[in-house]
Design a protein around this motif. Structure first.
Motif, PDB file in Angstrom:
ATOM      1  N   UNK A 162       2.409  -4.113   4.850  1.00 26.23           N
ATOM      2  CA  UNK A 162       3.535  -4.089   4.006  1.00 26.23           C
ATOM      3  C   UNK A 162       3.251  -4.197   2.386  1.00 26.23           C
ATOM      4  N   UNK A 163       2.372  -4.933   2.107  1.00 28.65           N
ATOM      5  CA  UNK A 163       1.614  -4.892   0.872  1.00 28.65           C
ATOM      6  C   UNK A 163       0.854  -3.805   0.247  1.00 28.65           C
ATOM      7  N   UNK A 164       0.613  -2.818   1.224  1.00 25.10           N
ATOM      8  CA  UNK A 164       0.060  -1.945   0.657  1.00 25.10           C
ATOM      9  C   UNK A 164      -1.640  -1.818   1.187  1.00 25.10           C
ATOM     10  N   UNK A 205       7.037  -4.559   7.846  1.00 28.60           N
ATOM     11  CA  UNK A 205       6.792  -3.266   8.422  1.00 28.60           C
ATOM     12  C   UNK A 205       5.328  -2.698   8.061  1.00 28.60           C
ATOM     13  N   UNK A 206       4.639  -2.346   9.412  1.00 21.37           N
ATOM     14  CA  UNK A 206       3.353  -2.022   9.252  1.00 21.37           C
ATOM     15  C   UNK A 206       3.393  -0.434   9.576  1.00 21.37           C
TER      16      UNK A 206
END
Length: 384
Positions: free
Chosen positions: A136-138, A176-177
């Motif tokens: 989720x953090x990119x 979310x992945x």
């Protein structure tokens, strides 16, 4: 002498490199003219008497098939091709399993094969287990180079091993992945609720690290096969484009590639409800719902579900497929560009091939069906 005995005699002479040109042609013509014969059943008894190994696999008979095709390539230059449908070649393949099971490699390399222009594609490998996990953090995690526990967040454990990503434990807060499979790739995923997902080439899935609330919702692109963990109190919903598939616990396949003419959901076990706009239908096992580009839903009955999920089991199956459909799959699995030159004739093909087969081998089979190619680097140009 019966026809069966005569064919066995021709086959025995061929594998021992004793055939005349006329006998070779007679053997090939006999196979071509009887595409629905179960050659395996017809010939296995005679080879079993010689102690043949019955563990036949495509990987083991593929080199023998190459040799046969090399001979046919020479013959094709001498007279028009007889074969008109790919399906007849799978009868040949069944017979070739017997040869390799018996250890009959005698004729490999004995036929002189002319230079093959497809050798430029020899370094293109079939697809393999390749994917990227995006947090989720990119952060991007390449799964083909990182193994073991790759994510540890509280009680959540994400383990990557042997082409499979496994979520276990409970995340303190749902994140979310995204699992993205490139062209020429495939991957497996087990979600936190125990649901298992297989992703085909050029596909992706967005999912939560834990399912909270009264629903379990994921979204996909491309193609995926689901085995949903049962939980009657928490329906599982797959979002794909304009369509939602709702299940409680079931096995189904979704093909939703953007370059295909429609999105197809095929049910193997259980029941699913498919919703698209104002349209809704409930599927029974063996049915397939199709959503076209105009958002019209149609249902097909008595679908061969084993063919639909053959990709998951290591095979590609073509059943009444045109050349455009076949080459779209070739493009995704081998990561090559395919271009069509001119108008393709309306012909349909049927057959099965291992996804481990090399690209030149697959194209050679199509060439014997009078499909013409030219090669420019990693670009395949299909000609009428």
């Amino acid at each position: 002498m019966t026809q069966e005995e005569h064919i066995k005699q021709l086959l025995d002479r061929y594998i021992n490199d004793l055939s005349t040109a006329e006998e070779k042609q007679e053997l090939m013509d006999a196979i071509d003219s009887r595409p629905h014969v179960d050659w395996y059943a017809m010939l296995a008894s005679s080879f079993s008497e010689q102690g043949a190994d019955k563990n036949f696999t495509p990987e083991r008979w593929q080199p023998v098939l190459d040799s046969i095709l090399g001979y046919r390539q020479e013959e094709a230059q001498k007279k028009p091709a007889i074969i008109r449908y790919i399906k007849s070649w799978w009868a040949v393949a069944a017979m070739l399993m017997i040869l390799l099971g018996a250890g009959l490699w005698l004729f490999r390399g004995k036929n002189t094969i002319k230079p093959d222009p497809m050798k430029a594609l020899a370094d293109i490998s079939p697809g393999s287990n390749r994917a990227v996990l995006t947090l989720q953090n990119g952060q991007h995690i390449p799964l083909d180079s990182m193994h073991g526990n790759i994510v540890l967040q509280g009680n959540l454990h994400v383990k990557n091993d042997s082409g499979a990503l496994n979520y276990s434990g409970q995340a303190t807060a749902a994140a979310y992945h995204t699992l993205s499979v490139p062209r020429s790739g495939q991957y497996r995923l087990q979600l936190a609720d125990g649901t298992r997902v297989w992703l085909n080439a050029a596909s992706s899935i967005i999912f939560p690290t834990s399912f909270q609330g009264d629903k379990r919702t994921v979204s996909i692109t491309g193609e995926a096969y689901f085995e949903v963990a049962k939980n009657p109190s928490k329906p599982f919903i797959v979002q794909v484009g304009q369509m939602d598939i709702t299940v409680l616990g079931t096995h189904f396949n979704i093909n939703a590639y953007s370059d295909e003419p429609d999105t197809r959901t095929t049910l193997l076990e259980g029941a699913v409800r498919v919703t698209a706009g104002n349209h809704m239908t409930v599927l029974s096992p063996g049915q397939q719902v199709r959503l076209d580009k105009n958002n019209a839903l149609t249902v097909a009955n008595d679908v061969d579900v084993e063919d639909v999920i053959a990709w998951k089991n290591g095979y590609t199956v073509f059943e009444n497929a045109d050349i455009e459909t076949i080459m779209r799959q070739v493009s995704r699995w081998y990561n090559v560009e395919v271009v069509f030159e001119g108008n393709m004739p309306k012909r349909h093909f049927a057959g099965t091939i291992s996804r481990k087969s090399s690209l030149p081998d697959l194209l050679k089979i199509l060439e014997f069906e009078n499909v013409n190619f030219s090669i420019e680097g990693k670009k395949i140009i299909v000609k009428p």
